[in-house]
Scaffold this motif. Structure first.
Motif, PDB file in Angstrom:
ATOM      1  N   THR A 212      -4.415   7.498  -4.789  1.00 22.14           N
ATOM      2  CA  THR A 212      -3.806   7.481  -3.471  1.00 22.14           C
ATOM      3  C   THR A 212      -2.650   6.596  -3.591  1.00 22.14           C
ATOM      4  OG1 THR A 212      -5.248   5.364  -3.142  1.00 22.14           O
ATOM      5  CG2 THR A 212      -6.234   7.413  -2.699  1.00 22.14           C
ATOM      6  N   TRP A 213      -2.476   5.714  -4.451  1.00 20.74           N
ATOM      7  CA  TRP A 213      -1.081   5.196  -4.307  1.00 20.74           C
ATOM      8  C   TRP A 213       0.065   5.980  -4.812  1.00 20.74           C
ATOM      9  CZ3 TRP A 213      -1.065   0.341  -2.587  1.00 20.74           C
ATOM     10  CH2 TRP A 213      -2.233  -0.247  -2.567  1.00 20.74           C
ATOM     11  N   MET A 214      -0.207   7.023  -5.436  1.00 24.39           N
ATOM     12  CA  MET A 214       0.860   8.002  -5.552  1.00 24.39           C
ATOM     13  C   MET A 214       1.223   8.977  -4.534  1.00 24.39           C
ATOM     14  SD  MET A 214       1.409   7.246  -8.875  1.00 24.39           S
ATOM     15  CE  MET A 214       2.385   8.505  -9.412  1.00 24.39           C
ATOM     16  N   GLN A 215       0.613   8.807  -3.323  1.00 21.96           N
ATOM     17  CA  GLN A 215       0.951   9.615  -2.284  1.00 21.96           C
ATOM     18  C   GLN A 215       1.490   8.803  -1.245  1.00 21.96           C
ATOM     19  OE1 GLN A 215      -2.938  10.956  -0.761  1.00 21.96           O
ATOM     20  NE2 GLN A 215      -3.464  11.877  -2.608  1.00 21.96           N
ATOM     21  N   GLY A 216       2.202   9.377  -0.201  1.00 21.93           N
ATOM     22  CA  GLY A 216       2.870   8.731   0.920  1.00 21.93           C
ATOM     23  C   GLY A 216       4.549   8.192   0.693  1.00 21.93           C
ATOM     24  N   LYS A 217       4.794   7.558   1.416  1.00 25.48           N
ATOM     25  CA  LYS A 217       6.307   7.206   1.331  1.00 25.48           C
ATOM     26  C   LYS A 217       6.423   6.125   0.483  1.00 25.48           C
ATOM     27  CE  LYS A 217       8.919   6.889   4.956  1.00 25.48           C
ATOM     28  NZ  LYS A 217      10.086   7.813   5.129  1.00 25.48           N
ATOM     29  N   SER A 218       7.541   6.274  -0.371  1.00 20.88           N
ATOM     30  CA  SER A 218       8.081   5.206  -1.281  1.00 20.88           C
ATOM     31  C   SER A 218       8.256   3.955  -0.517  1.00 20.88           C
ATOM     32  CB  SER A 218       9.201   5.771  -2.135  1.00 20.88           C
ATOM     33  OG  SER A 218      10.004   5.839  -1.322  1.00 20.88           O
ATOM     34  N   LEU A 219       8.260   3.030  -1.244  1.00 25.97           N
ATOM     35  CA  LEU A 219       8.564   1.531  -0.773  1.00 25.97           C
ATOM     36  C   LEU A 219      10.046   1.340  -0.825  1.00 25.97           C
ATOM     37  CD1 LEU A 219       6.041  -1.036  -2.332  1.00 25.97           C
ATOM     38  CD2 LEU A 219       6.383  -0.438   0.141  1.00 25.97           C
ATOM     39  N   ASP A 220      10.833   2.156   0.235  1.00 28.09           N
ATOM     40  CA  ASP A 220      12.018   1.847   0.215  1.00 28.09           C
ATOM     41  C   ASP A 220      12.477   0.879   1.193  1.00 28.09           C
ATOM     42  OD1 ASP A 220      14.915   2.166   0.865  1.00 28.09           O
ATOM     43  OD2 ASP A 220      14.896   4.286   0.827  1.00 28.09           O
TER      44      ASP A 220
END
Length: 186
Positions: free
Chosen positions: A62-70
């Motif tokens: 689940t940590w590999m999904q979603g928006k990156s911490l930009d």
């Protein structure tokens, strides 16, 4: 050293690449010592296996999904207007919360160090309920990053607001680096 090797060459890599290169690094020496003497192949393989277990864990996916911490994108629009981001993490397990807080502060610190020095304020990082992330005795992964930011962030225009119900639960070095304390009662 592996990360520095690739970043200094302008090459990107992911966790899979890091695991593979842990087994066979792209260099022969670490400082004065040959890599095989300083970090033998069987120990590198053991570390690579631990990292791979982390990557292969279903809970990590689940940590590999979603928006990156930009952080730049989270703080400013494409037009340069400021914005705010709120992270609600109470639904996560204790380990996941620690992982995320450490990851977030690390990303903010990396972003911050790419900025030029300033006397103005660029960003405010507010953390409610800091209990456990900056303790006076234990050393969780979040503690060194938050301490570094308390010491250095203002030079880059980053302000920190750390809130707790009990200030004695915070590291004394952190308290001494806080420019302003607000103590009150509701």
């Amino acid at each position: 050293n592996i990360m520095e090797y690739y970043w200094s060459r302008g090459q990107s890599f992911d966790l899979s690449d890091l695991i593979m290169k842990t087994q066979s690094p792209p260099f022969d020496r670490l400082g004065a010592f040959p890599i095989d003497r300083l970090f033998p192949e069987n120990e590198r393989f053991a570390l690579a296996m631990k990292l791979n277990n982390f990557l292969a864990s279903p809970s990590f996916q689940t940590w590999m999904q979603g928006k990156s911490l930009d952080i730049q994108e989270m703080l400013y629009t494409n037009e340069g207007k400021p914005r705010h981001s709120i992270f609600y993490i109470s639904h996560l397990s204790e380990n996941e919360r620690m992982f995320f807080v450490t990851l977030l502060f690390g990303a903010v610190e990396s972003w911050m160090r790419r900025q030029s020095g300033t006397s103005g304020l660029r960003a405010i990082l507010y953390f409610d309920e800091i209990l456990g992330y900056l303790p006076p005795v234990a050393n969780p992964p979040s503690r060194p990053i938050i301490l570094r930011m308390l010491k250095q962030a203002r030079a880059f225009g980053v302000g920190l607001i750390l809130a707790t119900q009990n200030p004695v639960d915070m590291d004394y070095k952190a308290l001494s680096n806080a420019g302003t304390w607000m103590i009150g009662r509701l």
